[in-house]
Design a protein around this motif. Structure first.
Motif, mmCIF file in Angstrom:
data_model
loop_
_atom_site.group_PDB
_atom_site.id
_atom_site.type_symbol
_atom_site.label_atom_id
_atom_site.label_comp_id
_atom_site.label_asym_id
_atom_site.label_seq_id
_atom_site.Cartn_x
_atom_site.Cartn_y
_atom_site.Cartn_z
ATOM 1 N N UNK A 138 0.850 -1.184 0.000
ATOM 2 C CA UNK A 138 0.000 0.000 0.000
ATOM 3 C C UNK A 138 0.888 1.237 0.000
ATOM 4 N N UNK A 139 0.517 2.219 -0.800
ATOM 5 C CA UNK A 139 1.318 3.432 -0.919
ATOM 6 C C UNK A 139 0.525 4.628 -0.430
ATOM 7 N N UNK A 140 1.232 5.524 0.276
ATOM 8 C CA UNK A 140 0.576 6.713 0.805
ATOM 9 C C UNK A 140 1.592 7.822 0.999
ATOM 10 N N UNK A 141 1.109 9.067 0.908
ATOM 11 C CA UNK A 141 1.987 10.213 1.178
ATOM 12 C C UNK A 141 2.204 10.411 2.675
ATOM 13 N N UNK A 142 1.296 9.845 3.488
ATOM 14 C CA UNK A 142 1.419 10.012 4.935
ATOM 15 C C UNK A 142 1.157 8.695 5.645
ATOM 16 N N UNK A 143 2.035 8.363 6.593
ATOM 17 C CA UNK A 143 1.895 7.152 7.402
ATOM 18 C C UNK A 143 2.047 7.521 8.873
ATOM 19 N N UNK A 144 1.110 7.050 9.692
ATOM 20 C CA UNK A 144 1.229 7.208 11.140
ATOM 21 C C UNK A 144 1.447 5.841 11.764
ATOM 22 N N UNK A 145 2.488 5.748 12.583
ATOM 23 C CA UNK A 145 2.804 4.494 13.256
ATOM 24 C C UNK A 145 2.333 4.602 14.703
ATOM 25 N N UNK A 146 1.203 3.986 14.998
ATOM 26 C CA UNK A 146 0.625 4.036 16.336
ATOM 27 C C UNK A 146 0.453 2.640 16.892
ATOM 28 N N UNK A 147 1.531 1.878 16.854
ATOM 29 C CA UNK A 147 1.466 0.479 17.250
ATOM 30 C C UNK A 147 1.909 0.202 18.665
ATOM 31 N N UNK A 148 1.763 1.186 19.569
ATOM 32 C CA UNK A 148 2.185 0.962 20.952
ATOM 33 C C UNK A 148 3.655 0.608 21.018
ATOM 34 N N UNK A 149 3.971 -0.425 21.785
ATOM 35 C CA UNK A 149 5.355 -0.863 21.892
ATOM 36 C C UNK A 149 5.947 -1.301 20.569
#
Length: 499
Positions: A234-245
């Protein structure tokens, strides 16, 4: 195995409170954007956000003594307490907006009014608490706070804690009725139900294996379906990594300069839980003590009234444990796998500096149930073993980074790492975490979507009336938003009186 490639506007990794909050904000600001969420578990809010994996405290610095430190001259530094309180007010405003807009319903299912108290023993600690009370109680954000060192008064506030107490040691407490118990698991599930109904694609049982920047500046996110084994890109201009630990390993995969010289140290948590209705009925507050000398801030003991699935219970803890996993559902190789050539010296420096933490964790791991019960009895003298069970809470990864204080400095708060161009952001760290999620996500939006902010700002101010304004310096606005959010969220019963 197939190798599909799909493009989207925003990718959120992890279905916890942070992604839920960011997704909900972006859906209000840019409803036409395509948003995709990838979560390796089968449901949202199952790791750090889950109600059994955190203390459920609406962190507003009302009772947490580690947010107010004593300076060398004996005065109390309240700057961090003010900042955290203001951030929690931002969360309350956004949650109220969602309820008023019928985007989520039944706020009593995720937030309830609970008095917040600080309780200390010994002359030095009582003197500290008194100074802290004087420093905070005159400030509008903390109005309604009471102080008492009278055992008779404390018996009325916390009868369970005072019953059977025989020590003549000085004891004192502060109490403020505007505190809250927040079920972040329930809130997370509500927000994802809202997002799903607004055409956000939420993919469960999907593990993000790699994140790489493409030649056109977009991010290529490699995802594996844990049920079918299918691989998608998957391709995106914006990625947020909110995976806790699990955010740190994914952040490292991006290769951005900001991900260098950062490490993580996992700490697991345990709570004692009481489900004896007779005992539970005798306590109605979140009561925070003071960490013992030499113990880290995360070890602050507290006795909490909790509401989970509409059932009232008591939790006491936390007791620390150690596991090399970065998530409860993680791998025993997580810690060693996070050590890279660019952060090995940072990690080694932290190891050398934090011998006291290592010693503390070893001592905690070795505790027997009876020893834990003895710590509980410092709060509840008459506690009985048969009334209390042990539950395993969530994993927290404490951030280690190089700072002005030196190489390999252990951080105990919430950290946001954003690339220079704002195209990728990750949330690391622990408390106050979820309580300040809205403010943290607004900071990310401000950094990552600068071009849109001029257009979005009126909508942000509609959702959060205090946006861009210091509530500390605007007591009239504070009164207005605190009163309105209390009414909307069902917290009005114990609303403080503002002067």
């Amino acid at each position: 195995m197939s190798n599909l490639q799909k493009k989207t506007d925003v990718i959120l990794i992890g279905a916890g409170i942070m992604s839920a909050t960011l997704g909900s904000l972006l859906k209000e600001l840019a409803p036409e954007w395509d948003i995709k969420v990838f979560e390796k578990l089968s449901k949202p809010g199952e790791e750090s956000s889950n109600e059994w994996n955190n203390a459920g405290t609406g962190h507003a610095a009302l009772c947490e003594l580690n947010y107010t430190s004593e300076k060398e001259d004996g005065s109390i530094d309240i700057s961090k307490a003010i900042s955290i309180n203001e951030q929690f007010q931002v969360s309350r405003q956004f949650w109220s907006y969602l309820v008023n807009s019928n985007l989520i319903r039944n706020p009593e299912n995720f937030i309830r009014p609970i008095p917040h108290m600080s309780l200390v023993h010994g002359e030095d600690n009582v003197a500290f608490l008194k100074k802290r009370f004087k420093a905070l109680s005159s400030i509008p954000l903390f109005q309604g706070m009471e102080y008492s060192d009278s055992p008779e008064k404390l018996k009325k506030w916390v009868p369970l804690i005072m019953e059977g107490r025989t020590s003549n040691e000085p004891i004192a407490a502060t109490k403020i009725d505007s505190g809250t118990d927040v079920n972040f698991g329930a809130l997370t599930r509500m927000l994802f139900d809202h997002l799903k109904s607004n055409d956000v694609e939420i993919h469960y049982n999907q593990s993000v294996e790699d994140i790489k920047r493409s030649s056109d500046g977009c991010w290529d996110v490699k995802v594996i379906n844990l049920v079918t084994g299918q691989v998608e890109h998957h391709r995106s201009k914006f990625v947020f990594i909110g995976g806790g630990g699990g955010s740190l390993p994914l952040l490292q995969k991006t290769g951005i300069p900001e991900s260098k010289h950062i490490g993580g140290f996992p700490v697991s948590g345990l709570f004692m839980v009481c489900n004896n209705p007779e005992v539970v009925a005798q306590h109605h507050a979140k009561v925070y003590g003071k960490a013992k000398v030499g113990a880290p801030p995360m070890s602050v003991p507290h006795l909490d009234t909790r509401y989970i699935d509409n059932k009232k219970s008591l939790l006491f803890g936390p007791f620390a444990g150690f596991s090399p996993k970065f998530l409860k559902t993680g791998s025993n190789l997580d810690l060693i796998g996070s050590v890279k050539p660019n952060n090995v010296l940072t990690m080694l420096a932290a190891g050398a500096k934090e011998m006291s933490l290592t010693k503390y964790l070893i001592q905690q791991v070795m505790l027997t149930k009876e020893q834990r019960l003895e710590e509980l009895r410092e709060f509840i003298p008459n506690a009985k073993a048969e009334d209390w069970d042990l539950v395993v809470a969530g994993q927290r990864v404490q951030v280690i980074k190089d700072t002005a204080a030196g190489k390999g400095t252990l951080q105990f708060g919430t950290e946001v790492i954003t690339s220079a161009d704002g195209s990728v952001a990750a949330l690391l760290g622990a408390s106050p975490g979820a309580s300040t999620a809205v403010n943290v996500m607004l900071e990310i939006i401000n950094k990552s979507f600068k071009e849109q902010m001029l257009v979005w700002e009126p909508k942000i101010k509609e959702m959060i009336p205090s946006y861009g304004v210091s509530l500390m310096e605007n007591p009239d606005l504070l009164h207005k938003v605190h009163t309105s959010t209390a009414r909307t969220l069902g917290l009005s019963e114990r609303e403080p009186v503002f002067s």
